[in-house]
Write a protein that holds these residues in place. Structure first.
Motif, PDB file in Angstrom:
ATOM      1  N   LEU A  62     -10.292   1.620   4.798  1.00  0.00           N
ATOM      2  CA  LEU A  62     -10.546   0.350   4.115  1.00  0.00           C
ATOM      3  C   LEU A  62      -9.240  -0.744   4.217  1.00  0.00           C
ATOM      4  O   LEU A  62      -9.405  -1.843   4.519  1.00  0.00           O
ATOM      5  CB  LEU A  62     -10.809   0.322   2.648  1.00  0.00           C
ATOM      6  CG  LEU A  62     -12.288   1.164   2.314  1.00  0.00           C
ATOM      7  CD1 LEU A  62     -12.285   1.595   1.016  1.00  0.00           C
ATOM      8  CD2 LEU A  62     -13.305   0.351   3.021  1.00  0.00           C
ATOM      9  N   LYS A  63      -8.113  -0.220   4.123  1.00  0.00           N
ATOM     10  CA  LYS A  63      -6.844  -0.737   3.952  1.00  0.00           C
ATOM     11  C   LYS A  63      -6.668  -1.509   5.533  1.00  0.00           C
ATOM     12  O   LYS A  63      -6.645  -2.788   5.766  1.00  0.00           O
ATOM     13  CB  LYS A  63      -5.475   0.042   3.724  1.00  0.00           C
ATOM     14  CG  LYS A  63      -4.228  -0.991   3.980  1.00  0.00           C
ATOM     15  CD  LYS A  63      -3.231   0.257   3.907  1.00  0.00           C
ATOM     16  CE  LYS A  63      -3.242   0.714   5.398  1.00  0.00           C
ATOM     17  NZ  LYS A  63      -1.810   1.886   5.608  1.00  0.00           N
ATOM     18  N   GLN A  64      -7.151  -0.598   6.367  1.00  0.00           N
ATOM     19  CA  GLN A  64      -6.900  -1.045   7.958  1.00  0.00           C
ATOM     20  C   GLN A  64      -7.979  -2.337   8.170  1.00  0.00           C
ATOM     21  O   GLN A  64      -7.587  -3.077   9.001  1.00  0.00           O
ATOM     22  CB  GLN A  64      -7.259   0.195   9.006  1.00  0.00           C
ATOM     23  CG  GLN A  64      -6.850  -0.335  10.436  1.00  0.00           C
ATOM     24  CD  GLN A  64      -7.062   1.029  11.123  1.00  0.00           C
ATOM     25  OE1 GLN A  64      -7.121   2.234  10.643  1.00  0.00           O
ATOM     26  NE2 GLN A  64      -6.961   0.623  12.387  1.00  0.00           N
ATOM     27  N   GLN A  65      -9.042  -1.900   7.757  1.00  0.00           N
ATOM     28  CA  GLN A  65     -10.190  -3.112   7.909  1.00  0.00           C
ATOM     29  C   GLN A  65      -9.773  -4.402   7.612  1.00  0.00           C
ATOM     30  O   GLN A  65      -9.727  -5.495   8.071  1.00  0.00           O
ATOM     31  CB  GLN A  65     -11.325  -2.423   7.141  1.00  0.00           C
ATOM     32  CG  GLN A  65     -12.592  -3.643   7.570  1.00  0.00           C
ATOM     33  CD  GLN A  65     -13.699  -2.910   6.850  1.00  0.00           C
ATOM     34  OE1 GLN A  65     -14.047  -1.946   6.327  1.00  0.00           O
ATOM     35  NE2 GLN A  65     -14.957  -3.912   6.811  1.00  0.00           N
ATOM     36  N   LEU A  66      -9.206  -4.301   6.163  1.00  0.00           N
ATOM     37  CA  LEU A  66      -8.828  -5.492   5.331  1.00  0.00           C
ATOM     38  C   LEU A  66      -7.558  -6.243   6.117  1.00  0.00           C
ATOM     39  O   LEU A  66      -7.746  -7.461   6.567  1.00  0.00           O
ATOM     40  CB  LEU A  66      -8.490  -5.439   3.870  1.00  0.00           C
ATOM     41  CG  LEU A  66      -7.714  -6.365   3.442  1.00  0.00           C
ATOM     42  CD1 LEU A  66      -9.014  -7.428   2.783  1.00  0.00           C
ATOM     43  CD2 LEU A  66      -7.186  -5.905   1.877  1.00  0.00           C
TER      44      LEU A  66
ATOM     45  N   PHE B 218       0.882  -1.197  -0.044  1.00  0.00           N
ATOM     46  CA  PHE B 218       0.113   0.104   0.086  1.00  0.00           C
ATOM     47  C   PHE B 218       0.970   1.291   0.063  1.00  0.00           C
ATOM     48  O   PHE B 218       1.739   1.438   0.886  1.00  0.00           O
ATOM     49  CB  PHE B 218      -0.686  -0.014   1.262  1.00  0.00           C
ATOM     50  CG  PHE B 218      -1.860  -0.931   1.187  1.00  0.00           C
ATOM     51  CD1 PHE B 218      -3.197  -0.963   0.659  1.00  0.00           C
ATOM     52  CD2 PHE B 218      -1.446  -2.324   2.068  1.00  0.00           C
ATOM     53  CE1 PHE B 218      -3.815  -2.054   0.702  1.00  0.00           C
ATOM     54  CE2 PHE B 218      -2.561  -3.065   2.225  1.00  0.00           C
ATOM     55  CZ  PHE B 218      -3.777  -3.227   1.502  1.00  0.00           C
ATOM     56  N   SER B 219       0.301   1.978  -0.972  1.00  0.00           N
ATOM     57  CA  SER B 219       1.224   3.488  -0.981  1.00  0.00           C
ATOM     58  C   SER B 219       0.490   4.351   0.137  1.00  0.00           C
ATOM     59  O   SER B 219      -0.643   4.385   0.172  1.00  0.00           O
ATOM     60  CB  SER B 219       1.140   4.237  -2.369  1.00  0.00           C
ATOM     61  OG  SER B 219      -0.374   4.400  -2.671  1.00  0.00           O
ATOM     62  N   THR B 220       1.316   4.827   1.004  1.00  0.00           N
ATOM     63  CA  THR B 220       0.925   5.812   2.241  1.00  0.00           C
ATOM     64  C   THR B 220       1.362   7.179   2.192  1.00  0.00           C
ATOM     65  O   THR B 220       1.320   7.828   3.147  1.00  0.00           O
ATOM     66  CB  THR B 220       1.122   4.943   3.632  1.00  0.00           C
ATOM     67  OG1 THR B 220       2.528   5.051   3.674  1.00  0.00           O
ATOM     68  CG2 THR B 220       0.403   3.661   3.613  1.00  0.00           C
TER      69      THR B 220
END
Length: 279
Positions: free
Chosen positions: A234-238, A218-220
């Motif tokens: 959404l990334k954190q949830q996944l 993931f680019s942050t």
């Protein structure tokens, strides 16, 4: 006489260099396959490892690379590079690069008019939703073509970025049996307001993830041209809520704080391949 002999030797050496410089470096061949499922011609490229012709009994794992028009050259370079490093990787890897035609249609699971901000725009027409048909093209038409033409084993790997990263993630959880390993870099989790995560949540407890592997990147890097908070959520949830529930799934994920969405694919693929090759 010694000077003349030296000149002759140097001349032959230079000639050898020149001749060698004219040799072609092969990175594969391009093909076209008519898809009855998609009702269109689809272009793809195939890279065979250098040792392919040396042992007629040897079988090879296959990387199916999406968006090959952008990533075929660097990924083939990575695979070749890893194969040259002692104890770093096995040469037994074929790369099949699939050229994109309509990324929105082919790579998204459902039609949607939802934007990156997580809000549906009723003024925009619905788009996308062809992922299942594209999956069938790969599974029912492209894979059999590759398996008939080349000596492959049962280790198939799928790689994608952005929309194609979303498709790779979709394939992992909707069709777990199809690929042993998946690399999904910056998958477009925001598509259709993130509903794919709800679908994945329903599948994590029922899927057979034994010997399956998933790498996510993931680019942050902070963006100032738009609000990406929904994507971060959404990334954190996944990664923190959903994937830990996928019993026996082997997975890794990494944030890339120095990369944006456009630059994260190459370092993400590189790190994903390192994990796949066990290094």
């Amino acid at each position: 006489m010694k000077v003349f002999r030296s000149i002759i030797i140097v001349s032959f050496l230079l000639l050898g260099i020149v001749v060698r410089g004219q040799e072609k470096i092969s990175i594969g061949n391009a093909y076209t396959l008519h898809s009855q499922i998609l009702n269109q011609e689809r272009d793809y490229m195939v890279y065979l490892p250098e040792d392919y012709g040396k042992d007629s009994t040897k079988q090879y794992q296959v990387i199916y690379l999406l968006d090959a028009e952008s990533f075929y050259l660097p990924v083939v370079g990575m695979v070749k590079g890893f194969s040259k490093m002692k104890d770093k990787a096995d040469e037994s890897t074929i790369v099949v690069g699939i050229i994109s035609e309509n990324r929105t249609k082919d790579f998204t699971p459902v039609a949607s008019n939802c934007g990156r901000n997580g809000i549906a725009n009723k003024e925009e027409p619905m788009a996308g939703g062809g992922a299942e048909m594209f999956y069938r093209f790969i599974e029912e038409e492209l894979k059999p073509t590759i398996e008939k033409a080349y000596r492959t084993n049962t280790t198939d790997i799928l790689m994608g970025h952005s929309y194609s990263g979303l498709f790779a993630l979709y394939t992992m959880f909707y069709h777990t049996e199809s690929f042993v390993k998946v690399i999904a870099i910056d998958p477009s989790l925001w598509w259709d307001c993130g509903t794919i995560l709800d679908e994945i949540m329903l599948r994590v407890n029922d899927g057979d993830y034994v010997d399956k592997y998933l790498y996510l990147g993931f680019s942050t890097k902070k963006r100032y041209d738009r609000n990406d908070d929904i994507i971060g959520d959404l990334k954190q949830q996944l990664c923190e809520d959903i994937l830990p529930k996928a019993i026996k799934l082997n997975y890794d994920y990494k944030n890339y704080p120095e990369e944006n969405h456009g630059t994260v694919a190459i370092p993400g693929f590189y790190d994903g391949l390192k994990h796949i090759f066990g290094k």
